[in-house]
Write a protein that holds these residues in place. Sequence first.
Motif, mmCIF file in Angstrom:
data_model
loop_
_atom_site.group_PDB
_atom_site.id
_atom_site.type_symbol
_atom_site.label_atom_id
_atom_site.label_comp_id
_atom_site.label_asym_id
_atom_site.label_seq_id
_atom_site.Cartn_x
_atom_site.Cartn_y
_atom_site.Cartn_z
ATOM 1 N N THR A 14 0.835 -1.199 0.000
ATOM 2 C CA THR A 14 0.000 0.000 0.000
ATOM 3 C C THR A 14 0.870 1.249 0.000
ATOM 4 O O THR A 14 1.810 1.359 0.788
ATOM 5 C CB THR A 14 -0.935 0.006 1.218
ATOM 6 O OG1 THR A 14 -1.789 -1.147 1.146
ATOM 7 C CG2 THR A 14 -1.788 1.265 1.242
ATOM 8 N N HIS A 15 0.567 2.164 -0.923
ATOM 9 C CA HIS A 15 1.276 3.439 -1.023
ATOM 10 C C HIS A 15 0.295 4.563 -0.726
ATOM 11 O O HIS A 15 -0.802 4.608 -1.294
ATOM 12 C CB HIS A 15 1.860 3.636 -2.431
ATOM 13 C CG HIS A 15 2.799 2.542 -2.853
ATOM 14 N ND1 HIS A 15 4.043 2.376 -2.306
ATOM 15 C CD2 HIS A 15 2.666 1.557 -3.782
ATOM 16 C CE1 HIS A 15 4.648 1.340 -2.874
ATOM 17 N NE2 HIS A 15 3.824 0.824 -3.771
ATOM 18 N N ASP A 16 0.680 5.472 0.165
ATOM 19 C CA ASP A 16 -0.117 6.660 0.441
ATOM 20 C C ASP A 16 0.382 7.775 -0.461
ATOM 21 O O ASP A 16 1.517 8.234 -0.345
ATOM 22 C CB ASP A 16 0.040 7.062 1.917
ATOM 23 C CG ASP A 16 -0.964 8.137 2.319
ATOM 24 O OD1 ASP A 16 -1.358 8.946 1.456
ATOM 25 O OD2 ASP A 16 -1.343 8.176 3.501
ATOM 26 N N LEU A 17 -0.472 8.187 -1.396
ATOM 27 C CA LEU A 17 -0.076 9.189 -2.384
ATOM 28 C C LEU A 17 -0.553 10.582 -2.025
ATOM 29 O O LEU A 17 -0.560 11.475 -2.865
ATOM 30 C CB LEU A 17 -0.578 8.775 -3.774
ATOM 31 C CG LEU A 17 -0.063 7.419 -4.268
ATOM 32 C CD1 LEU A 17 -0.532 7.170 -5.691
ATOM 33 C CD2 LEU A 17 1.451 7.317 -4.175
ATOM 34 N N GLY A 18 -0.949 10.786 -0.773
ATOM 35 C CA GLY A 18 -1.385 12.104 -0.331
ATOM 36 C C GLY A 18 -2.818 12.359 -0.751
ATOM 37 O O GLY A 18 -3.057 12.784 -1.881
ATOM 38 N N GLY A 19 -3.747 12.082 0.120
ATOM 39 C CA GLY A 19 -5.158 12.248 -0.207
ATOM 40 C C GLY A 19 -5.833 10.951 -0.589
ATOM 41 O O GLY A 19 -7.050 10.834 -0.497
ATOM 42 N N PHE A 20 -5.065 9.967 -1.038
ATOM 43 C CA PHE A 20 -5.642 8.658 -1.336
ATOM 44 C C PHE A 20 -4.553 7.599 -1.297
ATOM 45 O O PHE A 20 -3.361 7.896 -1.387
ATOM 46 C CB PHE A 20 -6.355 8.658 -2.699
ATOM 47 C CG PHE A 20 -5.440 8.793 -3.890
ATOM 48 C CD1 PHE A 20 -5.013 7.673 -4.596
ATOM 49 C CD2 PHE A 20 -5.017 10.044 -4.329
ATOM 50 C CE1 PHE A 20 -4.181 7.797 -5.694
ATOM 51 C CE2 PHE A 20 -4.189 10.177 -5.428
ATOM 52 C CZ PHE A 20 -3.770 9.054 -6.119
ATOM 53 N N ALA A 46 -11.622 7.291 -2.188
ATOM 54 C CA ALA A 46 -11.233 8.517 -1.508
ATOM 55 C C ALA A 46 -12.099 9.671 -1.983
ATOM 56 O O ALA A 46 -12.574 9.695 -3.120
ATOM 57 C CB ALA A 46 -9.763 8.827 -1.773
ATOM 58 N N GLN A 47 -12.287 10.623 -1.080
ATOM 59 C CA GLN A 47 -12.875 11.913 -1.407
ATOM 60 C C GLN A 47 -11.762 12.930 -1.258
ATOM 61 O O GLN A 47 -11.299 13.191 -0.148
ATOM 62 C CB GLN A 47 -14.034 12.235 -0.467
ATOM 63 C CG GLN A 47 -14.660 13.602 -0.685
ATOM 64 C CD GLN A 47 -15.447 13.684 -1.982
ATOM 65 O OE1 GLN A 47 -16.346 12.876 -2.200
ATOM 66 N NE2 GLN A 47 -15.119 14.638 -2.824
ATOM 67 N N LEU A 48 -11.301 13.499 -2.355
ATOM 68 C CA LEU A 48 -10.176 14.420 -2.318
ATOM 69 C C LEU A 48 -10.631 15.802 -1.840
ATOM 70 O O LEU A 48 -11.806 16.155 -1.941
ATOM 71 C CB LEU A 48 -9.519 14.508 -3.685
ATOM 72 C CG LEU A 48 -9.059 13.172 -4.278
ATOM 73 C CD1 LEU A 48 -8.336 13.394 -5.599
ATOM 74 C CD2 LEU A 48 -8.167 12.399 -3.314
ATOM 75 N N ASP A 49 -9.703 16.573 -1.334
ATOM 76 C CA ASP A 49 -10.019 17.893 -0.810
ATOM 77 C C ASP A 49 -10.513 18.829 -1.908
ATOM 78 O O ASP A 49 -10.107 18.712 -3.080
ATOM 79 C CB ASP A 49 -8.784 18.518 -0.160
ATOM 80 C CG ASP A 49 -8.373 17.807 1.125
ATOM 81 O OD1 ASP A 49 -9.222 17.109 1.707
ATOM 82 O OD2 ASP A 49 -7.202 17.947 1.528
#
Length: 299
Positions: A14-20, A46-49
């Motif tokens: 699993t990679h966290d790509l910032g926001g998802f 994900a729901q992005l900002d």
Amino acid sequence: MDDELLLQTITPTTHDLGGFKVHRTLPSRPRTMVGPFIFFDQMGPAQLDAGTGIDVRPHPHINLATVTYLFAGAIDHRDSLGTFATIAPGAVNLMTAGSGIVHSERSPADERAAGPQLSGIQTWLALPERHEEMDPAFEHVAAADLPVIASRGATARIIMGSLWGRTAPTTTYAGTIYADIALDTDGAVPIDADADERAVYLAMGDAALDGMALEPQTLYVLKPGIAATLSSRSGGRVMLCGGEAFATPRHVWWNFVSSDRDRIEQAKADWQAGRFPIVPGDDKESIPIPQVPKTVSYP
């Protein structure tokens, strides 16, 4: 039960790509391919900002085909053929790299203000050796054009290949099966034994295979010739993938796949030297070649 049904169970990186987050099960140390599938990523959900979006800058591929399929959200695709296409849930984008292509993937401008959703699966298919250096191509198949099978509280959309007596119009280069199975409460669907290699992947909710509970974001590789029933207690979303077993191995380095390691070295040199084509309408930036890629095949 596991030994009767399964060859392998592949847990994700699993990679966290910032926001998802992105959950990757192929390629992995235990296994590189299932049929032609050599890369399997779940994006989100994900729901992005608000005011943000995904911005995957132009980057190259060779000797593979990418398949993008969404559960929610939308993505604008541009490539070096001059293609511009927006993919929506239930549709499929098939981009065949062949001898070489460059593309970008970004959230549509009209979704960024409120903050876009992102949920879906991106896979890569290795090409048979006779097709590895074919001319690049792009194909968009709308959701309405993909066969949908409904029975026993399950709805299955056939993304590629032939399943349950129906065939998707999406181009295939090797024997391929790929389907999105939505299970309602107490829903069930048979998993046939026809393909050389098959795997199931629980993307959301709950599901079981012949009563064996599936863990989310995990790829379960089924034994050849074994038929089974996929079911759910409270509802779930499962991907079925697989197809023809490849007789020769494929090598993966970053965004490059090939039966020939030297071809990958050439692609690396070509990207660094600027010899790949540009993406019309998105040619101001690109992803540099990494020193240590996150996507590799294993000895």
